[in-house]
Design a protein around this motif. Structure first.
Motif, PDB file in Angstrom:
ATOM      1  N   ALA A  41     -19.891 -33.628 116.562  1.00  0.00           N
ATOM      2  CA  ALA A  41     -19.707 -32.416 115.765  1.00  0.00           C
ATOM      3  C   ALA A  41     -20.926 -31.502 115.858  1.00  0.00           C
ATOM      4  O   ALA A  41     -20.795 -30.272 115.940  1.00  0.00           O
ATOM      5  CB  ALA A  41     -19.437 -32.793 114.304  1.00  0.00           C
ATOM      6  N   THR A  42     -22.112 -32.104 115.889  1.00  0.00           N
ATOM      7  CA  THR A  42     -23.348 -31.313 115.963  1.00  0.00           C
ATOM      8  C   THR A  42     -23.529 -30.684 117.338  1.00  0.00           C
ATOM      9  O   THR A  42     -23.787 -29.477 117.462  1.00  0.00           O
ATOM     10  CB  THR A  42     -24.567 -32.203 115.643  1.00  0.00           C
ATOM     11  N   SER A  44     -21.346 -30.200 119.709  1.00  0.00           N
ATOM     12  CA  SER A  44     -20.244 -29.325 120.141  1.00  0.00           C
ATOM     13  C   SER A  44     -20.534 -27.870 119.821  1.00  0.00           C
ATOM     14  O   SER A  44     -19.962 -26.966 120.448  1.00  0.00           O
ATOM     15  CB  SER A  44     -18.933 -29.754 119.484  1.00  0.00           C
ATOM     16  N   ARG A  45     -21.413 -27.626 118.867  1.00  0.00           N
ATOM     17  CA  ARG A  45     -21.753 -26.239 118.530  1.00  0.00           C
ATOM     18  C   ARG A  45     -22.476 -25.547 119.679  1.00  0.00           C
ATOM     19  O   ARG A  45     -22.525 -24.312 119.732  1.00  0.00           O
ATOM     20  CB  ARG A  45     -22.627 -26.199 117.271  1.00  0.00           C
ATOM     21  N   GLY A  46     -23.039 -26.329 120.595  1.00  0.00           N
ATOM     22  CA  GLY A  46     -23.727 -25.725 121.732  1.00  0.00           C
ATOM     23  C   GLY A  46     -22.817 -25.387 122.896  1.00  0.00           C
ATOM     24  O   GLY A  46     -23.257 -24.730 123.849  1.00  0.00           O
ATOM     25  N   LEU A 220     -29.733 -28.646 121.597  1.00  0.00           N
ATOM     26  CA  LEU A 220     -29.270 -29.307 120.380  1.00  0.00           C
ATOM     27  C   LEU A 220     -29.454 -30.819 120.487  1.00  0.00           C
ATOM     28  O   LEU A 220     -29.808 -31.482 119.505  1.00  0.00           O
ATOM     29  CB  LEU A 220     -27.800 -28.969 120.119  1.00  0.00           C
TER      30      LEU A 220
END
Length: 265
Positions: A41-42, A44-46, A220
């Motif tokens: 989840a973290t 994937s923001r990249g 990230l």
């Protein structure tokens, strides 16, 4: 004599089956493990930043590469030698070095030049930090890949049968029409595979923008791993995300190549 390979359309893609199995195993592991789920989840923001950098830089590199290819094939010596100079110099620089050079040398120098122009017209000066690191990274990748893509375009354009160009001239087509309707469509089929390879390579090389602090997948991952000290799990997810994008694009490009190969003309 080497054995004749099977037709790719009928041959069982064992590598893809193995890769698919590993992907399913990893997804199940993510679903069952809270740590992996949080990491996915973290990180994937990249994905958005990675794809944005890749698409914008690749589009710019293709446009500049086409101009360089046409310049290197020009009958005007100045254009031809200027294009060759750019291509050879840029191809000789590592992408990482070019990225740092553009970010910390060319970009500040460009801001100084812009401020001189603004001073002449009485406008307010801009600061170097007003040129975001994200766009400096995109500029560097565009410059670096344009030299390689220029060689791809040049080879494709030169591979078109000269007889077809002469026939187009006999039909009264001007230079732009010959390029638009005769030369480029045929060259595109030949340059699609190497062009696709360059696009996939740029997705991987976009990870280098992390050295500038751009928050892509790699950056990230570095920040997350530095905070939780779970390097194994974090970089597993980083590798999974890059493989997901590159393998998927490879399959799509291969299918497009097959469709173009079956199309007549």
């Amino acid at each position: 004599m080497l054995p004749t390979p099977k037709n790719e359309e009928t041959e069982i893609p064992w590598w893809l089956l193995v890769a698919g199995g590993l992907a399913v195993f990893f997804l199940v592991r993510i679903a069952a493990d809270d740590l992996y789920s949080q990491l996915l989840a973290t990180l994937s923001r990249g994905i958005g930043i990675t794809l944005f950098v890749t698409i914008v830089a690749f589009g710019s590199a293709c446009g500049l590469g086409l101009l360089l290819a046409l310049g290197s094939l020009s009958r005007h010596p100045v254009l031809r030698h200027a294009a060759r100079f750019y291509i050879e110099i840029v191809r000789g620089l590592p992408i990482l070095v070019l990225l740092l050079y553009v970010a910390f040398v060319i970009a500040p120098a460009g801001v100084v030049a812009v401020n001189w122009v603004l001073e002449q017209i009485g406008a307010e000066a801009i600061r170097t930090r007003d040129f975001p690191l994200l766009w400096r990274a995109i500029l560097a990748l565009s410059i670096g890949y344009s030299a390689f893509i220029a060689e791809v375009f040049r080879a494709g354009l030169q591979a078109v049968d000269e007889g077809q160009v002469e026939a187009a001239k006999a039909l009264g087509l001007n230079g732009w029409q010959r390029f638009r309707f005769i030369v480029f469509p045929q060259a595109f089929r030949m340059i699609l595979p190497p062009l696709g390879n360059d696009f996939i390579a740029m997705i991987k090389d976009s990870s280098l923008v992390s050295v500038l602090g751009v928050m892509d997948i790699t950056q990230l991952g570095k920040v997350t791993a530095a905070g939780n000290f779970r390097y194994f799990e974090t970089y597993n997810v980083v590798a999974f995300l890059y493989l997901l994008m590159t393998v998927t694009l490879s399959l799509l490009l291969r299918r497009l190549e097959q469709r173009l190969a079956r199309r007549p003309g």
